[in-house]
Design a protein around this motif. Structure first.
Motif, PDB file in Angstrom:
ATOM      1  N   MET A   1      58.917  12.006  40.476  1.00  0.00           N
ATOM      2  CA  MET A   1      59.148  13.435  40.003  1.00  0.00           C
ATOM      3  C   MET A   1      60.171  13.939  41.181  1.00  0.00           C
ATOM      4  O   MET A   1      60.087  13.609  42.264  1.00  0.00           O
ATOM      5  N   ARG A   2      60.811  14.969  40.570  1.00  0.00           N
ATOM      6  CA  ARG A   2      61.783  15.613  41.690  1.00  0.00           C
ATOM      7  C   ARG A   2      61.742  17.169  41.460  1.00  0.00           C
ATOM      8  O   ARG A   2      61.372  17.702  40.225  1.00  0.00           O
ATOM      9  N   THR A   3      61.759  17.924  42.764  1.00  0.00           N
ATOM     10  CA  THR A   3      61.727  19.388  42.397  1.00  0.00           C
ATOM     11  C   THR A   3      62.665  19.933  43.344  1.00  0.00           C
ATOM     12  O   THR A   3      63.084  19.325  44.120  1.00  0.00           O
ATOM     13  N   GLN A   4      62.742  21.117  43.295  1.00  0.00           N
ATOM     14  CA  GLN A   4      63.426  22.053  44.492  1.00  0.00           C
ATOM     15  C   GLN A   4      62.788  22.148  45.455  1.00  0.00           C
ATOM     16  O   GLN A   4      62.967  21.842  46.800  1.00  0.00           O
ATOM     17  N   VAL A   5      61.555  22.846  45.557  1.00  0.00           N
ATOM     18  CA  VAL A   5      60.575  23.196  46.495  1.00  0.00           C
ATOM     19  C   VAL A   5      59.402  22.611  46.105  1.00  0.00           C
ATOM     20  O   VAL A   5      58.619  22.830  45.272  1.00  0.00           O
ATOM     21  N   ALA A   6      58.940  21.589  47.013  1.00  0.00           N
ATOM     22  CA  ALA A   6      57.560  21.210  47.117  1.00  0.00           C
ATOM     23  C   ALA A   6      56.606  22.160  47.942  1.00  0.00           C
ATOM     24  O   ALA A   6      57.108  22.476  49.133  1.00  0.00           O
ATOM     25  N   SER A  18      55.704  30.150  44.620  1.00  0.00           N
ATOM     26  CA  SER A  18      56.065  29.336  43.629  1.00  0.00           C
ATOM     27  C   SER A  18      56.444  30.510  42.352  1.00  0.00           C
ATOM     28  O   SER A  18      57.096  30.067  41.732  1.00  0.00           O
ATOM     29  N   GLN A  19      55.599  31.536  42.371  1.00  0.00           N
ATOM     30  CA  GLN A  19      55.923  32.389  41.234  1.00  0.00           C
ATOM     31  C   GLN A  19      56.933  33.175  41.534  1.00  0.00           C
ATOM     32  O   GLN A  19      57.909  33.290  40.411  1.00  0.00           O
ATOM     33  N   THR A  28      59.550  24.322  41.392  1.00  0.00           N
ATOM     34  CA  THR A  28      58.622  23.990  42.322  1.00  0.00           C
ATOM     35  C   THR A  28      57.622  23.172  41.779  1.00  0.00           C
ATOM     36  O   THR A  28      57.270  23.407  40.641  1.00  0.00           O
ATOM     37  N   VAL A  29      56.937  22.437  42.645  1.00  0.00           N
ATOM     38  CA  VAL A  29      55.674  22.049  42.350  1.00  0.00           C
ATOM     39  C   VAL A  29      54.425  22.109  43.592  1.00  0.00           C
ATOM     40  O   VAL A  29      54.855  21.988  44.484  1.00  0.00           O
ATOM     41  N   VAL A  30      53.318  22.798  43.140  1.00  0.00           N
ATOM     42  CA  VAL A  30      52.408  23.219  43.934  1.00  0.00           C
ATOM     43  C   VAL A  30      51.526  22.033  44.005  1.00  0.00           C
ATOM     44  O   VAL A  30      50.661  21.559  43.020  1.00  0.00           O
ATOM     45  N   LEU A  31      50.946  21.506  45.385  1.00  0.00           N
ATOM     46  CA  LEU A  31      49.907  20.500  45.431  1.00  0.00           C
ATOM     47  C   LEU A  31      48.624  21.168  46.001  1.00  0.00           C
ATOM     48  O   LEU A  31      48.818  21.687  47.148  1.00  0.00           O
ATOM     49  N   GLU A  32      47.568  21.198  45.438  1.00  0.00           N
ATOM     50  CA  GLU A  32      46.351  21.637  46.111  1.00  0.00           C
ATOM     51  C   GLU A  32      45.150  20.626  46.130  1.00  0.00           C
ATOM     52  O   GLU A  32      45.035  19.788  45.093  1.00  0.00           O
TER      53      GLU A  32
END
Ligand code: RFL
Ligand code: PHB
Length: 389
Positions: A1-6, A18-19, A28-32
């Motif tokens: 996967m690729r995103t601009q801001v992890a 993120s919002q 963005t991708v948010v990891l919780e």
């Protein structure tokens, strides 16, 4: 996967960033690490500065907050049976609002889900790779499978116990810490608040705070021993102790009821410097902690997000790195002032085990000075409503 801001961490800092970035078309991708219900089950901050409110508006998530929040133009400070008010509105022209962190987080989750924002829950073993190179990436596992996200930048929004800060080598990272010799025992109860404003109470038996969430939801705290656990405190014992620490006029009209949440938080001041290492940026509790006496924890997280968000937008829209290059410096300049206010308010209002008669007189003189001096109140009010970004 690729995103601009992890983004690591799906608490208020990570979700707000993120919002905000989503509104500007930045992916963005948010990891919780936990589940959404777990995150929403944490009862934490209750007071928002207007800077935070403005950011929620900019993020397009203020509808419910604007309807349901309560504007507070001042606060009460008491010592024993004596009390005085600090009028934020008169002294600064500004105010704070009462709207709980749980509601802020719920609104942000709702907005992210409505926009198909990518949030991965139950992530384990989140690891940051190559933060000091031009090709950073993050790996993590969910349901036993390993995943990789390649990105331009990483935002470490994973709180005090997260992995992001630990990724910065000790040769680069400098930490400053102060632990306090007590905690806060907090109770949430479905009862009307004892007063329309918050009451910060200093008493011979220790500190107490009367706060609220809405007309029928109150949040109260008492200073307690670090060796206490919530099970040591029955509801009856809590209410009795609270009443002994606030002026009689409030104790008499305090409506008590069963607690729906009871927890103890230790008090800590902590800052890590710098808040950026290569392509990794630390935000919120991942970088700094304040004792809750000044209501600054969540609000300093918001100012970090403001600086980082604007820096990232400046980079993606104008190819200008000035904002991200100065992120750490700008964020820390404001944080140290919030640290100072939170530390001094904690010293002003709590009982410390080592205080002698002289120390108690000094503390009382400090409170009397604040009561009698408009300039001192103005300094308190400016800090409480929030210093400019
Ligand atoms: P949070 O809220 O701790 O969110 C961090 C998120 O990151 C997740 N996480 C990870 N995710 C993936 N991988 C990992 N390795 C991870 N490690 C952690 C966590 O599960 C979590 O969801 O940090 P954030 O977003 O920076 O927000 C900061 C605020 O939560 C915090 O400043 C305030 O709540 C502080 N605070 C209070 N502030 C106030 O202004 N008033 C208060 O009354 C108040 N009460 C409190 C508080 C903090 C407390 N803590 C931290 C124990 C009461 C408590 C109990
Ligand atoms: C809260 O309502 O939880 C609260 C309010 C003010 C503080 C700390 C906590 O200073």
């Amino acid at each position: 996967m690729r995103t601009q801001v992890a983004i690591i961490g799906g608490g208020p800092s990570g979700l707000l960033l993120s919002q905000l970035l989503h509104q500007k078309g930045i992916d963005t991708v948010v990891l919780e690490r936990k589940t959404k219900d777990y995150v929403l089950g944490r009862i934490r901050a209750g007071i928002l500065e207007t800077g935070f409110v403005d950011l929620m508006r900019e993020a397009g998530v203020s509808d419910r907050m604007d309807k349901e929040c309560f504007v507070h133009d001042g606060t009460v400070i008491s010592f024993g049976d004596t009390e005085f008010s600090i009028n934020f509105k008169d002294l600064t022209g500004s105010h704070v609002v009462v709207y709980g962190q749980t509601e802020v987080t719920r609104d942000l989750y709702d907005a992210r889900e409505a926009m198909d924002g990518k949030i991965v829950f139950n992530t384990d073993n989140v690891t940051i790779h190559g933060a000091d190179t031009d090709t950073p990436f993050v790996t993590y596992t969910t349901d036993g499978a390993e995943h990789r996200i390649d990105c331009d930048y990483i935002a470490g929004c994973d709180g005090f116990h997260g992995v992001s800060r630990q990724t910065i080598p000790l040769t680069v990272r400098r930490e400053y810490e102060k632990l306090y010799p007590f905690g806060w025992l907090g109770v949430l109860s479905e009862t009307p608040p004892v007063h329309e404003e918050l009451i910060y109470a200093c008493s011979d038996r220790g500190f107490a705070l009367c706060s609220m969430r809405n007309e029928n939801l109150s949040r109260y705290y008492i200073q307690c021993s670090l060796s206490d656990s919530p099970e040591d405190w029955t509801d009856a014992a809590f209410w009795t102790e609270l009443k002994r620490r606030i002026p009689a006029k409030y104790a008499e009209k305090l409506v008590t009821g069963p607690s729906i949440e009871k927890s103890i938080a230790p008090l800590r001041s902590f800052v890590t410097e710098p808040m950026r290492w290569g392509r990794l940026f630390l935000c919120g509790d991942a970088a700094h902690i304040v004792p809750p006496t000044g209501a600054k924890g969540l609000n300093t997280a918001a100012s970090d997000i403001h600086y980082l968000y604007n820096g990232l937008v400046q980079f993606y829209e104008e190819a200008d790195r000035e904002g991200i290059d100065r992120y750490s410096e700008k964020a820390l300049a404001r944080i140290w002032k919030a640290e100072r206010f939170s530390w001094s308010t904690t010293n002003l209002l709590h009982r410390f085990p080592y205080q002698n008669e002289f120390d108690l007189k000094m503390q009382r003189a400090d409170i009397d000075f604040l009561r009698d001096n408009r300039e001192a109140q103005s300094v308190f009010a400016q800090n409480y409503v929030g210093l400019p970004y």
